[in-house]
Every structure is written in C-alpha cells, then in structure tokens.
Design a protein around this motif. Structure first.
Motif, short mmCIF file in Angstrom:
data_model
loop_
_atom_site.label_atom_id
_atom_site.label_comp_id
_atom_site.label_asym_id
_atom_site.label_seq_id
_atom_site.Cartn_x
_atom_site.Cartn_y
_atom_site.Cartn_z
N ALA A 34 -6.32 4.81 9.96
CA ALA A 34 -7.45 4.09 10.13
C ALA A 34 -7.80 3.19 8.96
CB ALA A 34 -8.59 4.99 10.75
N GLU A 35 -7.80 4.17 7.90
CA GLU A 35 -8.13 3.32 6.61
C GLU A 35 -6.97 2.17 6.18
OE1 GLU A 35 -8.78 4.09 2.04
OE2 GLU A 35 -9.08 5.76 3.52
N ARG A 46 -5.35 0.57 8.40
CA ARG A 46 -5.65 -0.66 9.44
C ARG A 46 -6.63 -1.45 8.86
NH1 ARG A 46 -5.32 3.22 13.79
NH2 ARG A 46 -7.42 3.05 14.06
N GLN A 47 -7.70 -1.13 8.33
CA GLN A 47 -8.84 -1.69 7.90
C GLN A 47 -8.25 -2.65 6.54
OE1 GLN A 47 -12.04 0.87 7.05
NE2 GLN A 47 -12.20 1.49 9.29
N ALA A 48 -7.48 -1.90 5.78
CA ALA A 48 -7.05 -2.60 4.46
C ALA A 48 -6.20 -3.70 5.13
CB ALA A 48 -6.32 -1.68 3.63
N TRP A 72 0.95 -1.10 0.00
CA TRP A 72 -0.08 -0.08 0.02
C TRP A 72 0.91 1.38 -0.15
CZ3 TRP A 72 -0.90 -4.10 3.11
CH2 TRP A 72 -2.06 -4.84 2.97
N GLU A 82 -4.84 11.10 9.25
CA GLU A 82 -6.21 10.77 9.20
C GLU A 82 -6.29 9.47 8.28
OE1 GLU A 82 -8.66 13.83 7.91
OE2 GLU A 82 -8.44 14.93 9.64
N GLN A 83 -5.32 9.02 7.59
CA GLN A 83 -5.56 7.86 6.66
C GLN A 83 -5.19 6.58 7.47
OE1 GLN A 83 -6.63 7.84 3.47
NE2 GLN A 83 -7.21 9.92 3.98
#
Length: 784
Positions: free
Chosen positions: A671-672, A674-676, A661, A668-669
């Motif tokens: 969290a996204e 982590r989800q990926a 990635w 702020e990115q």
C-alpha cells in the motif's frame, strides 16, 4: 625462220666489244664490222644515249642489207672491280624463231608474280603476272632499279631491305606484307619467297622472288583474330548497355563503317518471359558507332524506340533467324536507305555511299533478343559469304553476353526487391538513440549480397542495434538474410543478452546449413554484431560473431574501435560468444558497418579503419550528412561487396524521468509503494494514469514478494510510454494463464495484460525483471 640465238657484249658507254656467230647470221654484220660501233646504230628506232632498257624486250634491228627485223632482246649488266659498270651482255633471238624451253615457259606462265634481279636490285627478267602487279610492261622494268619502279618506296622499305639481305648474305628470306590497308583502299596481302641466284662456283649473281597473293587467307586470319579478341572484349561487365557498346567497339572500324545494336523492350525491362515476334517489332537503340565522330548517320537516337514494319530487313532477319545480306543494287536495301533518309537528313551522304549491309539477329538460348546491323560505305569491299559466317559467330557470342547481363539484371532486381522488403524502411519510435543508416548494394558481377541492419526497441526504453552480413550473393543470400533478420527480431523479443542471442542464432544457421531430407547441404554462413544500449544506465552491451568491431566517437571528438571479442562466424558452432560492456557518455556516436566499407584489396585493413575513425570525427550538420561523408571518404572506389552503415547517437534518460524504490519483502508495504507511485505520477503530470498504474504496481510487486526473492526493486520510467518494472533475484519467470471459476488466484497477470499496452519479462545477471508499458498522450511523451 630457224631458231638462231645471238650474243654481243657492250661497253659501259654502249659500244660493241664482242660479236657472236649467231649475231652475224641474224644481222649479216661480220664481227669486224660490228665491233667498235655504237649499238644504237644497229637499231631502227631512236633511243637515248646509254639507255639499257631500249635493249630489253622486242626491238627493231637494222640488218646489213638494209632490212629491219624484230628481235627479242635481253640485257644483263656487268660490273667491274669496286662495283663500277663494266658493260653489258645482250642476247637476241627472233620473237617466233623457235620454241622456248620448258623452263622459260614455266617462268612466263606462272600464276604467281616472279622476278629476277641482279645484286643491285635491277630487273633482269619478269613474267606477265609481275608486269600486271607492277602495272608496267617488261620493257619498262628490265634494267631499272626496283625502288625506281615502286609507287611508294617508303611503304616498301621492309620489302627492299629483305631483298638486299638476300643478295648480301646469300640466304633465302620469307616476307609477308599488306598493301592498301586504308579503309578507302582495297587491301592485298602478299607472301614473298626470296632466294639467291648463284653461278656454277656458288657466287651470288642476283636474286629471284615469287610473290603469292594471300589476301583471302589474310582476311580469314583477321576475322579469326577479331573473334578471339571479342571473347575478351565483350562481356567484361554484366551491364547490358555496356555489353552492346563493346560489340560496337569490336566491329567498328575493322569490320564495319557503321554498326548499331537494337534490343526488344522486354530485354531491357528485365522481364522473364520473352515477347513474341509480331508483324511490327518495336526495338530500342542501345548502342551505335561509326567512323564519323558523333555518328551523324544514325537516324535513331540512343534510347529511342523505333517500330520496324514486316518488310524491314531487321524484322526479316529476326523472324527468319538468319543473317540478311543486302547490297546497294537490291530493292530491299534501297527501300531501307530511303526510309532512313526520310527519318533523318543527317548522314544522308554516308547512306548514299553505303554499298552493303549485314543484319544479324541476336539469339541466345533459343530466344531472340534483338538485332545488330553492320553497314559498309567507305570500305571498298562488299560483304560476302565469309563475312556472313563471321557475323553469325560474333553475334552468337555477343548475344550470350547480352543475355547473361539481362539475367543478371533480372536477378539483381529481384534480389534488391527482396532485400529492400526485408530491410527496415523507417526507424521505429524510440528515445534511446538517434539513428541514420545507408545501404549500398554490390555492383560486382557476383550480384547483391546479404548485408542487413536493424534497430529494435526493447523493454525498459532500451534499444538493440544489429548489423549482419550473409556469405554469398544473389537471391539465396537475400533470402538467408531475411531468415536471420526475422530470427534476430524474434530472439530480441525474448530479451536475450547479446551473447546468448548470438548463440541461438548460431544454432539456427548451423541447422539451416545441415541439409534437407535429401542430404543436400546448403552453404550458409554469416557474421553479425548485436548491441543493446540502455539510456537509463548509459551502458552498451555488445557481442560479435565474426563481425568487424564498431567505431565509437566520444563527445570530445576522439574516435576509436571498441575492443570486442569477434567470436566465430555464425554457422561454425561449438565456440562461445563473449559480451563486452561499456558505459557511454550521452551524445556518443556508435558506427556499426559491414566489411564492404573497409575491406579493399589496395589498402590495408588498419589503414581503412583509421580512415573510418577520422571520417567519423569530421564536422557534419546531421547524422545523415555524416553517413554520406563517411561513405565518400572511406568506401573503396572499386566496390565489390554490399555496404551497410548504421550510425547511432546515444541519449540518456535523466533522474527526472526515472524513479526507483527498493521494496521490502513484506506484503503490508504494498500500500505504501502504491502511494509513492501515485505521488511520483502526479509530480510528472500523469495523475490520470494513477489508477491503472496502481493496479499494475500492486500486482507485480505482490507477485515478486510472494513468489520471488529479495532484493526486490520497483522502477518507473517516463519515456514515450510509462514503463513499470519490478525486479527480484529469482530466475523463475511468470506465465499468463486463464483462471478457472473457483480458483482463488491466477488472474493478476491477465489483468495486467488487459490494462497495459504490452508486458513481458527478461532475465538479468541477478534474477529477472517483469515489465509493463502504458501508452501516454502524445503531448506527454518524452521528446515530443
């Protein structure tokens, strides 16, 4: 009786043709009655017709008045034109009738063999010593041709040829000969001086010789020659058993009919401390030999240990430190033979013939190593004092060679033990390459070298392949090899690129070779090849310090040497190292080796490297089998250096095992991201690791956004462990510290270190990479 000399001349058929006044006075025959008569009629005994030997020596002559007188006769043959017999001149005088001249006394009483011949090598006169040598009285020799009186004319052909040359050329000759050179015959050496006998006008009338028995001098020279030969024949290798065999080969059959070498067991076990000499001494038979094929007279087999009691000649010689000389009529010798017979019935006939023996202790540098035994049975001469001196000198030289072999074996064993303890015994678990390796220590006299190899797992599923060669041999070389091997592992943990790692290693070797506080400089030098393979990118990065270039075999079967800048050997200093980078197809085979594999004095280097490439392309069931076939086809026959070979077949981590990635420089990115990551872990079936992985990813990505520079990248690698990597363009590396109670930060990396198996950072061409590894269940590991 007054001293009266008489002379007469005879025709070739024995008729009297001349008669002196002295002849008339001795026999009473006037010349008119003697001339024309057959000379045999004047003798009182019957003789064959024309036998001149009958007119030589003492003969009974019948006088005119019928009485018989004993006269000493000497005859000399006369030759006419073309060498035809023309008659004889005979001189006569009473045996005791007058004193012989001093010259005659000197001839008769000489202690050397003296003979006089005519020009056709027929005896004219001999002295008593010559008669003893020939084994015949003077009467049987005078007048006969020399070849007719010899036992073996063929063996004396050289002697006869020299005597003929003296008669033909008139020049004196010196001839040396040895008779009875068979081991079953007593040998005698002779030095013969030959010279021409001339008349007043210088004409050669015959030849004379004086033969000197030089047997003692001959055997002294033989012993000296044997000692000189032993210097080159014993100790040609540093193999202890072979050295003992060489001693046997020197003494049998020229000095002994049977010989053996027995050593104390501590010598063969390469122990440093010698064993004390006890009352009973166990000795191991390492070599023996004899005139008889198969050495049946040996009562102890090769390699067998025999315990010798105190009365034994062997123990006696070892404890007293001097040669034991035994003969057949001595009790100790008889007991020794009986004891040998009791042990083995083989060779009993030989031992029954044995008449003397020498038992020589093998001592070197003040230490008793064992004993050598020499026995004579068929050799006619018993051992004597001169043989004892010779045996002592020969054994002294052989013992030093045996001790050198023992010391070499001990040092070699120590060096091998040290080296094996430093070389990897089992390859570490990693998925980047399949490896096989071989290490063969040197068999040369210099000893074990300092070759080594290693396989080092690195971060990001990468692996380092190392091969090195330390200059020199023996324990110092192995110790230096251990230092360098440890240093390479330490520098590899720092994750330095190959060229930088070799630069640091070069500094270390230079420092080690600079000397100590006393100014003593160590001679250090080494070559090294360091390669790093990344199974994700399939790229190989390597650098060399004076080391041979590796060979590469592609999956299509083609092989070649990789073009690598060799760089200077380690320890030279001042010159840079250059890295080479190539991309490898999966399944490529990389061969790293030391120069002992390809360097051969009988072959060109290009030839051997070409043979290496051909050998690497040969079909093989496995990498291990390929290692064996390469060594068999390429390695020099007369190998004088260590050989290290490391084969590695590359693997690749496909897209299904790597997720990447690109991370925006925005907190702020996180969290996204982590989800990926969680979605990817679930797809890999690693959902149970999601909690820890999210914490690690969150900390590393946040640090990169806060302290690093764009671009930022996150990569997950599913290998034998789960690897999380975060890269950015900043070269500043984080460091672990313990936060104080009121600090707002500083706990992130400590948390990562506690949650993961290991973590670290490495510098890249574009910045740095922070990585962390988590263990996986065995069932989830790649390749299992």
């Amino acid at each position: 009786m007054e001293h009266v000399s008489a002379a007469a001349t005879l025709s070739a058929d024995g008729m009297v043709t001349g008669w002196s006044e002295g002849a008339r006075r001795l026999t009473g025959y006037p010349a008119e009655e003697a001339v024309g008569r057959d000379a045999r009629e004047l003798l009182a005994q019957e003789v064959p017709a024309g036998a001149l030997p009958a007119l030589a020596g003492t003969a009974d002559v019948r006088c005119r008045d019928g009485t018989v007188v004993a006269l000493r006769l000497r005859g000399c043959a006369l030759t006419g034109p073309g060498g035809t017999p023309a008659g004889y001149v005979v001189t006569a005088e009473p045996p005791g009738g007058g004193e012989p001249s001093p010259a005659e006394r000197a001839f008769e009483q000489a202690t050397v063999s003296m003979s006089v011949f005519d020009t056709r090598q027929r005896y004219l006169r001999v002295n008593e010593v010559a008669c003893e040598v020939m084994g015949r009285p003077e009467a049987e020799l005078v007048g006969r041709s020399l070849p007719d009186t010899l036992r073996d004319p063929a063996q004396s052909q050289g002697f006869l040829e020299h005597l003929r040359q003296v008669a033909e050329t008139g020049r004196p000759e010196r001839y040396e000969s040895v008779t009875g050179t068979s081991p079953h015959d007593r040998s005698h050496a002779w030095v013969t001086e030959m010279w021409p006998v001339r008349d007043g006008s210088g004409e050669v009338l015959g030849t004379a010789l004086a033969a000197f028995d030089s047997t003692e001098h001959y055997w002294a020279r033989e012993r000296l020659a044997l000692l000189n030969e032993s210097a080159a024949a014993i100790g040609t290798t540093l193999d202890l058993v072979r050295t003992a065999e060489e001693l046997i080969e020197v003494v049998v059959p020229r000095f002994a009919d049977f010989a053996s070498v027995d050593l104390m067991e501590w010598v063969l076990d390469t122990q440093d401390a010698p064993a004390p000499l006890m009352e009973e001494i166990p000795l191991r038979r390492v070599a023996h030999g004899s005139l008889t094929e198969g050495t049946p007279e040996a009562s102890v087999r090769l390699g067998q240990v025999d315990v010798h009691p105190a009365p034994s000649p062997l123990v006696r010689a070892m404890r007293e430190g001097r040669v034991y000389l035994g003969r057949a009529d001595e009790p100790d010798f008889v007991r020794w033979v009986a004891e040998r017979d009791a042990r083995s019935s083989q060779g009993r006939a030989f031992r029954a013939r044995a008449h003397s023996m020498l038992v020589v202790p093998l001592r070197a540098r003040g230490i008793t190593l064992g004993v050598a035994v020499a026995v004579r049975a068929d050799h006619p001469d018993e051992y004597g004092p001169d043989d004892v001196v010779f045996a002592e000198e020969l054994a002294s030289r052989a013992a030093v060679c045996i001790d050198n072999a023992r010391r070499f074996a001990r040092e070699r064993t120590t060096a091998l033990t040290l080296q094996h303890s430093l070389l990897p015994t089992g390859m570490p678990g990693q998925a980047a390459v399949e490896v096989a390796h071989r290490y063969l220590p040197s068999v040369s006299a210099e000893g074990v070298g300092g070759d080594w190899f290693d396989v080092i797992p690195l971060s990001g599923s990468r692996v380092a392949l190392v091969v090195g060669d330390v200059v020199g041999h023996g324990i110092p070389s192995s110790a230096t090899m251990g230092r360098l091997c440890t240093a390479v592992r330490t520098l590899a943990d720092v994750d330095l690129p190959p060229d930088e790692l070799l630069t640091h290693l070069d500094d270390l070797v230079t420092h080690l070779g600079a000397g100590d506080d006393n100014g003593e400089v160590a001679e250090l030098g080494a070559t090294c090849l360091y390669a790093v393979y990344d199974p994700v990118s399939r790229r190989l990065t390597l650098a060399a310090a004076g080391h041979p270039a590796p060979a590469l075999v592609l999956p299509d079967g083609t092989a070649r040497l990789l073009p690598v800048s060799a760089g200077p050997p380690l320890g030279v200093g001042g010159l840079p190292f250059e890295a080479t980078e190539v991309e490898l197809p999966e399944g490529s085979v990389l061969a790293l080796y030391t120069d002992g594999l390809v360097e051969d004095r009988d072959r060109d280097l290009d030839q051997t490297t070409a043979e290496l490439c051909r050998a690497l392309t040969a079909p093989a069931a496995s990498l291990d089998a390929l290692c064996d076939s390469v060594l068999k086809d390429v390695m020099p026959e007369a190998r004088g250096d260590d050989v290290a070979l490391l084969l590695a077949r590359t693997r690749a981590l496909g897209a299904g095992q790597v997720a990447t990635w690109n991370v925006p420089a925005d907190p702020e990115q996180v969290a996204e991201i982590r989800q990926a990551v969680t979605r990817q872990l679930i797809a890999w079936g690693l959902g149970e690791t999601a909690f820890i992985t999210e914490l690690v990813v969150s900390e590393l990505v946040t640090n990169a956004i806060r302290y690093g520079e764009a671009p930022i990248q996150l990569r997950l690698i599913r290998d034998r462990s789960l690897i999380c990597e975060v890269s950015d363009a900043s070269s500043t590396s984080p460091h672990l510290r313990r936060a104080h109670a009121f600090d707002e930060g500083g706990r992130g990396l400590l948390l990562v270190a506690q949650l993961t198996q290991r973590w670290g950072s490495r510098q890249t061409d574009y910045g740095k990479t922070i990585w962390a590894e988590q263990p996986l269940p065995p069932s989830e590991r790649s390749g299992e």
